[in-house]
Design a protein around this motif. Structure first.
Motif, mmCIF file in Angstrom:
data_model
loop_
_atom_site.group_PDB
_atom_site.id
_atom_site.type_symbol
_atom_site.label_atom_id
_atom_site.label_comp_id
_atom_site.label_asym_id
_atom_site.label_seq_id
_atom_site.Cartn_x
_atom_site.Cartn_y
_atom_site.Cartn_z
ATOM 1 N N SER A 81 0.862 -1.182 0.000
ATOM 2 C CA SER A 81 0.000 0.000 0.000
ATOM 3 C C SER A 81 0.901 1.236 0.000
ATOM 4 O O SER A 81 2.081 1.168 0.380
ATOM 5 N N GLN A 82 0.344 2.358 -0.421
ATOM 6 C CA GLN A 82 1.143 3.585 -0.451
ATOM 7 C C GLN A 82 1.637 3.959 0.938
ATOM 8 O O GLN A 82 2.795 4.360 1.103
ATOM 9 N N SER A 83 0.783 3.808 1.933
ATOM 10 C CA SER A 83 1.183 4.200 3.291
ATOM 11 C C SER A 83 2.301 3.298 3.827
ATOM 12 O O SER A 83 3.241 3.781 4.452
ATOM 13 N N LEU A 84 2.213 2.002 3.553
ATOM 14 C CA LEU A 84 3.262 1.089 3.999
ATOM 15 C C LEU A 84 4.570 1.376 3.249
ATOM 16 O O LEU A 84 5.640 1.422 3.854
ATOM 17 N N HIS A 85 4.476 1.592 1.964
ATOM 18 C CA HIS A 85 5.662 1.905 1.178
ATOM 19 C C HIS A 85 6.331 3.184 1.682
ATOM 20 O O HIS A 85 7.556 3.251 1.843
ATOM 21 N N ARG A 86 5.523 4.193 1.952
ATOM 22 C CA ARG A 86 6.054 5.462 2.443
ATOM 23 C C ARG A 86 6.784 5.260 3.776
ATOM 24 O O ARG A 86 7.883 5.757 3.983
ATOM 25 N N ARG A 87 6.187 4.460 4.665
ATOM 26 C CA ARG A 87 6.798 4.225 5.983
ATOM 27 C C ARG A 87 8.092 3.421 5.847
ATOM 28 O O ARG A 87 9.088 3.733 6.495
ATOM 29 N N VAL A 88 8.082 2.402 5.002
ATOM 30 C CA VAL A 88 9.290 1.600 4.770
ATOM 31 C C VAL A 88 10.387 2.482 4.185
ATOM 32 O O VAL A 88 11.544 2.412 4.611
ATOM 33 N N ARG A 89 10.020 3.319 3.232
ATOM 34 C CA ARG A 89 11.003 4.220 2.617
ATOM 35 C C ARG A 89 11.627 5.139 3.673
ATOM 36 O O ARG A 89 12.843 5.307 3.727
ATOM 37 N N ASP A 90 10.777 5.698 4.538
ATOM 38 C CA ASP A 90 11.280 6.611 5.576
ATOM 39 C C ASP A 90 12.184 5.886 6.579
ATOM 40 O O ASP A 90 13.235 6.406 6.971
ATOM 41 N N GLU A 111 19.786 4.566 6.648
ATOM 42 C CA GLU A 111 20.733 4.762 5.553
ATOM 43 C C GLU A 111 20.982 3.468 4.775
ATOM 44 O O GLU A 111 22.124 3.109 4.463
ATOM 45 N N ILE A 112 19.882 2.773 4.496
ATOM 46 C CA ILE A 112 19.938 1.551 3.689
ATOM 47 C C ILE A 112 18.845 1.633 2.623
ATOM 48 O O ILE A 112 17.957 2.476 2.695
ATOM 49 N N SER A 113 18.912 0.740 1.667
ATOM 50 C CA SER A 113 17.898 0.716 0.615
ATOM 51 C C SER A 113 16.614 0.072 1.145
ATOM 52 O O SER A 113 16.626 -0.658 2.148
ATOM 53 N N PHE A 134 16.161 -3.115 3.651
ATOM 54 C CA PHE A 134 15.274 -3.035 4.809
ATOM 55 C C PHE A 134 14.293 -4.207 4.823
ATOM 56 O O PHE A 134 14.121 -4.887 5.837
ATOM 57 N N ILE A 135 13.663 -4.460 3.684
ATOM 58 C CA ILE A 135 12.677 -5.544 3.595
ATOM 59 C C ILE A 135 13.355 -6.898 3.752
ATOM 60 O O ILE A 135 12.839 -7.782 4.447
ATOM 61 N N ALA A 136 14.528 -7.092 3.160
ATOM 62 C CA ALA A 136 15.252 -8.362 3.294
ATOM 63 C C ALA A 136 15.619 -8.614 4.761
ATOM 64 O O ALA A 136 15.491 -9.736 5.260
ATOM 65 N N THR A 137 16.051 -7.567 5.453
ATOM 66 C CA THR A 137 16.408 -7.701 6.867
ATOM 67 C C THR A 137 15.175 -8.003 7.715
ATOM 68 O O THR A 137 15.210 -8.850 8.612
#
Length: 78
Positions: free
Chosen positions: A9-18, A24-26, A30-33
């Motif tokens: 979802s856009q909100s989840l993507h935005r939070r993961v990105r932030d 300071e990782i991609s 982040f998702i792999a970790t």
């Protein structure tokens, strides 16, 4: 390495990105970790469950009998 397509979802993507930016990782890292941490938790739970099945009450009671009967530190008391 394998590639997967993941819909967020856009909100989840935005939070993961932030959060990834804060660390300071991609986003990929982040998702792999996060996935590795979840797998570790599930595998640990499975391992402990299997280990508990091998436990014996008598062994537990013998081990507990070796523990001194003293009051816990104030910070550890319930």
């Amino acid at each position: 390495m394998r590639t997967i397509s993941l819909r967020l979802s856009q909100s989840l993507h935005r939070r993961v990105r932030d959060l990834a930016k804060q660390d300071e990782i991609s986003i990929n890292q982040f998702i792999a970790t996060a996935l590795a941490e979840k797998m570790s938790a599930l595998m640990t739970s499975e391992y402990l469950g299997e280990r508990a099945k091998r436990g014996r009450r008598g062994n537990f009671e013998r081990a507990m009998a070796k523990v001194r009967d003293i009051e816990p530190d104030k910070k550890d008391a319930l």
